[in-house]
Design a protein around this motif. Sequence first.
Motif, PDB file in Angstrom:
ATOM      1  N   SER A   1      -1.018   8.237 -10.217  1.00 40.52           N
ATOM      2  CA  SER A   1      -1.262   9.158  -9.077  1.00 40.52           C
ATOM      3  C   SER A   1      -2.840   9.003  -8.681  1.00 40.52           C
ATOM      4  O   SER A   1      -3.684   8.910  -9.400  1.00 40.52           O
ATOM      5  CB  SER A   1      -1.418  10.764  -9.743  1.00 40.52           C
TER       6      SER A   1
ATOM      7  N   ASP B   1       0.813  12.661  -4.411  1.00 41.86           N
ATOM      8  CA  ASP B   1       1.353  11.554  -4.637  1.00 41.86           C
ATOM      9  C   ASP B   1       2.804  11.372  -4.833  1.00 41.86           C
ATOM     10  O   ASP B   1       3.444  12.211  -5.274  1.00 41.86           O
ATOM     11  CB  ASP B   1       0.385  10.538  -5.531  1.00 41.86           C
ATOM     12  N   ALA B   2       3.473  10.307  -4.407  1.00 39.42           N
ATOM     13  CA  ALA B   2       4.660  10.146  -4.505  1.00 39.42           C
ATOM     14  C   ALA B   2       5.385  10.187  -5.972  1.00 39.42           C
ATOM     15  O   ALA B   2       4.955   9.986  -7.031  1.00 39.42           O
ATOM     16  CB  ALA B   2       5.259   8.701  -4.162  1.00 39.42           C
TER      17      ALA B   2
END
Length: 608
Positions: A16, A21-22
């Motif tokens: 992260s 974040d993804a």
Amino acid sequence: MSPNTSNQTITIGGASGFWGDAALATPQLLATEKLDYLVYDYLAEVTMSIMARARKADDDLGYATDFVSVAMKPNLKEIARQGVKVIANAGGVNPRACATALNAIIAEQGLDLTVAVVLGDDLIDRAEEFAAREDREMFSGDSFPAVERVASINAYLGAFPIAKALDQGADIVVTGRCVDSAVTLGACIHAFGWQRDDYDKLAQASLAGHILECGTQATGGNYTDWEDLDNSFADAGYPMAEVSACGGFDVFKPEPSGGAVTNGTVAEQMLYEIGDPQRYQLPDVNCDFSEVELHEIDTNRVRVTGARGHGAPDSYKTSATWSDGFRSGQIWAMYGRDAERKARLFADTVFKRTATRLEQLGLGPLTETSIEIIGTETHFGAAAQQADVREADIKIAAKHPNPKAIGIFLKEMTGVALTAPPGLVAFTGAGRAKPSPVVRLFSLLVPKQDVDITVEINGESFTCKDTLPQATSSPSAHAVPTARDDEEMIEVPLEALAWGRSGDKGNKANIGIIARDAAFVPYIAAKLTESYVANYFAHFLTPEQDQPCQRFYMPGSHAFNFLLHDILGGGGIASLRYDAQGKGYAQLLLAESIAIPKSLASKARAIN
């Protein structure tokens, strides 16, 4: 885990780079089955103020909730199966609440994982003390803000408390505010048994953490040579580091995955937001990255060596966030003949109407306004080349101490839309803009002996007092090679000679420029002097500064870092700028031309 012996390594995955974040990062890294540690960085100064407001509304909030629900909950069983340790600063301003939520999910899934919490960074209860002793902002010299306007005060803790938690048997360590790289360094201190005076090793692992802390920015995100990777962004690999007991490390990524790990991607991230690279100060070590060398030892694998440590500071950098009024704005689009002139007329009309209405209501004028017409090369200042555009975006923004005044500004802006020149449009469906707080940063130093740090684990509490370091000598600046002037010269874009990346630190901007070949260094240096770069960015800089730009040379990576002071209009959400964090400043500088000998032209990258 007991400390490794000197011939062992550990593998750390950076999952992260910011709050939001993804979700794919954790399972992607776990799928390698190579991990010893997963580390997560969620916090920024503005994030702390948002979390502080959340905690004020609900005692069970104030942390990165998606760390629990998105990163951990779906992946805990695999983390437990592989025996991977997790370290995250997801605790924000409420680490205990984060740990409680984690423990509930661990129990729900029937797992045997121990969660530890690092406490001590939250100094909000000392706001009146800091105000009474008249602490000054360490960069601007401003007075401490009114206590009732302060949202958060957090010291940037180091890595030794994290190592302490791991020593006590933690599987997951949750911290509040610590320096971003501490989540990586803490793992290394624990694994290798490093001591507080192992300064070179601490500096090396801190650099590993610095490269991991922004996620895919080390593996092709925000990369100058983005065209080389344009078909692989969707499945970009998150960064991994294999760290040895001596401190050296390799950067790589899961395979198969998108992106790339090259000297360029790693160097760009190394220079990201570091200020003076010979005096990059962290709680545990004063780092010198100037002689770091990068070597591509395999495809998508870069070896990093040469960081040095020079003692450690005796204080913690501490950041307070505080409310300084309200702001808002909106982005419109204008197209057709004379789009720029029409856009400016629309924006000027908005502010004229707003001023009239505020005067009628006795609210006082707007304290700051901003008009940026995107598509006209407004960010390039005097270097702009575009003219007579037929379409442009208009960003109109303002500040005022009273949210009612900002609401009036927004209402007048909407009303003026029907009286605007032709071609004005706006995307609808996202809801109207609203007043939001202006959050400013106040940085100060707090002596280490005045900060009490504890680790809570299994119902016990352990003190982790930072010891005062021994001072060591400060490194001297490196001499820059001199350019030859006895050859036939040609002009090429800086981007053909260098990679570049930029970012912010408060109201300062960093621009890292890394030569693609050592032979280019003297010619880049000859053009990009401190005064030249300051003049190039004069349209952004606060005027009348004694030294608006500093240049630092890093011979190990053939790089320069430029530090620009008071350039971001306050920075973060204190700024009305479109680019309030200087993220695109490197792109502006890379567009400049550099004179090099014709004999070096074959080494330059072709730029379309």
